[in-house]
Design an enzyme around this catalytic site. Structure first.
Site, mmCIF file in Angstrom:
data_model
loop_
_atom_site.group_PDB
_atom_site.id
_atom_site.type_symbol
_atom_site.label_atom_id
_atom_site.label_comp_id
_atom_site.label_asym_id
_atom_site.label_seq_id
_atom_site.Cartn_x
_atom_site.Cartn_y
_atom_site.Cartn_z
ATOM 1 N N CYS A 118 0.840 -1.192 0.000
ATOM 2 C CA CYS A 118 0.000 0.000 0.000
ATOM 3 C C CYS A 118 0.877 1.245 0.000
ATOM 4 C CB CYS A 118 -0.928 -0.001 1.209
ATOM 5 S SG CYS A 118 -1.947 1.478 1.350
ATOM 6 N N CYS A 121 -0.454 4.110 2.096
ATOM 7 C CA CYS A 121 -0.259 3.938 3.542
ATOM 8 C C CYS A 121 1.187 4.217 3.954
ATOM 9 C CB CYS A 121 -0.628 2.513 3.953
ATOM 10 S SG CYS A 121 -2.247 1.937 3.427
ATOM 11 N N ASP A 122 2.132 3.647 3.219
ATOM 12 C CA ASP A 122 3.521 3.627 3.675
ATOM 13 C C ASP A 122 4.476 4.485 2.850
ATOM 14 O OD1 ASP A 122 2.740 1.757 5.610
ATOM 15 O OD2 ASP A 122 2.986 0.103 4.198
#
Length: 290
Positions: A118, A121-122
């Protein structure tokens, strides 16, 4: 979310169970620009939050719980979850998919330590550093563009010499100065003990290998349906997707499936929304005895 909205608007007491957070795969995306009605690119999280607010406004209850097992006895539907059991009169399964793993040495050990599925997300953890993305579809290319906005370099690795993504996204990727294409190549090994240090890549045409010194690796090589919890009850295809008819009915009366979790050709936000609408209306018809 859409199934919940239409179910609640039809007058039914509606519970939406979410394993983690509302939005599923959409919430893990950065920008949405192909959803009808928005002339400009849309922040994916904003879209998800708007859908959630709309579902709650119509009376949906949203709870966090993971479905563990589906049981059918005496025409009664039972969903066993991490928060207890539920006995709905009708059930719409929209449990989506999970990212497929590369299956190479070091992947499991380094997941969460440089390996991610992701970028939204990261990705910000790798600001100013070199990263790699694996995949050739829309998600891989869109996330490569996202990462290129703040990473010093993005290697885009694909096993074929042509991408599957829409042409507009391909054109943007090929023109971006921070993205380097590594085609006809596969990842064979991940290097690093406690943190990812490099990715070993094999060129399939030349049969040569090279090490890419990257801090992060983002994997987009397909998906697996979240159907392990209901596979003993419903008819699935060979890949584990739920088989439905045109009215999204499964093999069990009163149970419907919508979105990426069902067998279908196109998996997009727009098609998921359409599925949710049809599934909710067919569930309403079922409950009304139609």
């Amino acid at each position: 979310m859409t199934a919940g909205i239409y179910s609640a608007r039809s007058g039914h007491k509606t519970l939406i169970l979410e394993k983690a957070f509302p939005g599923g795969q959409v919430a893990k995306t950065y920008i949405v620009e192909n959803y009808p009605g928005f002339a400009q690119p849309l922040n994916a999280l904003d879209l998800v939050q708007a859908m959630e607010a709309q579902a709650r406004r119509f009376g949906c209850t949203i709870e966090t719980a993971e479905a563990r097992k589906l049981l059918i006895s005496d025409n009664r539907i039972e969903v066993q979850t991490s928060s207890g059991s539920f006995l709905p009169r009708a059930l719409i399964i929209a449990s989506g998919v999970e990212p497929k793993l590369l299956g190479v040495e070091g992947e499991t050990r380094l997941t969460g330590h440089g390996v991610s599925y992701c970028a939204t997300c990261d990705g910000p953890f790798f600001r100013g550093r070199e990263v790699a993305v694996v995949g050739g579809g829309d998600s891989a290319l869109e996330e490569a563009l996202f990462l290129a906005g703040f990473c010093s370099k993005v290697y885009l690795i694909h096993r074929r010499d042509q991408f599957r993504a829409v042409q507009l996204t391909q054109d943007r990727v090929r023109k971006h100065p921070a993205i380097e294409l590594i085609l006809s190549s596969v990842v064979t090994r991940l290097v690093g003990d406690r943190q990812l240090e490099a990715v070993e890549v094999k060129n399939l045409k030349e049969n040569t290998t090279r090490l890419l010194p990257v801090a992060g690796l983002f994997v987009y090589v397909g998906a697996l349906p979240n159907t392990a919890w209901c596979r003993d009850v419903l008819n699935l295809d060979q890949s584990g997707y739920i088989i439905t008819d045109e009215e999204l009915r499964t093999s069990v009366p009163g149970i419907f499936a919508a979105g990426d979790v069902r067998k279908k050709e196109v998996r997009q936000i727009a098609t998921a929304v359409g599925d949710g609408t049809v599934a909710a209306m067919m569930a309403h018809r079922f409950l009304e005895g139609g």
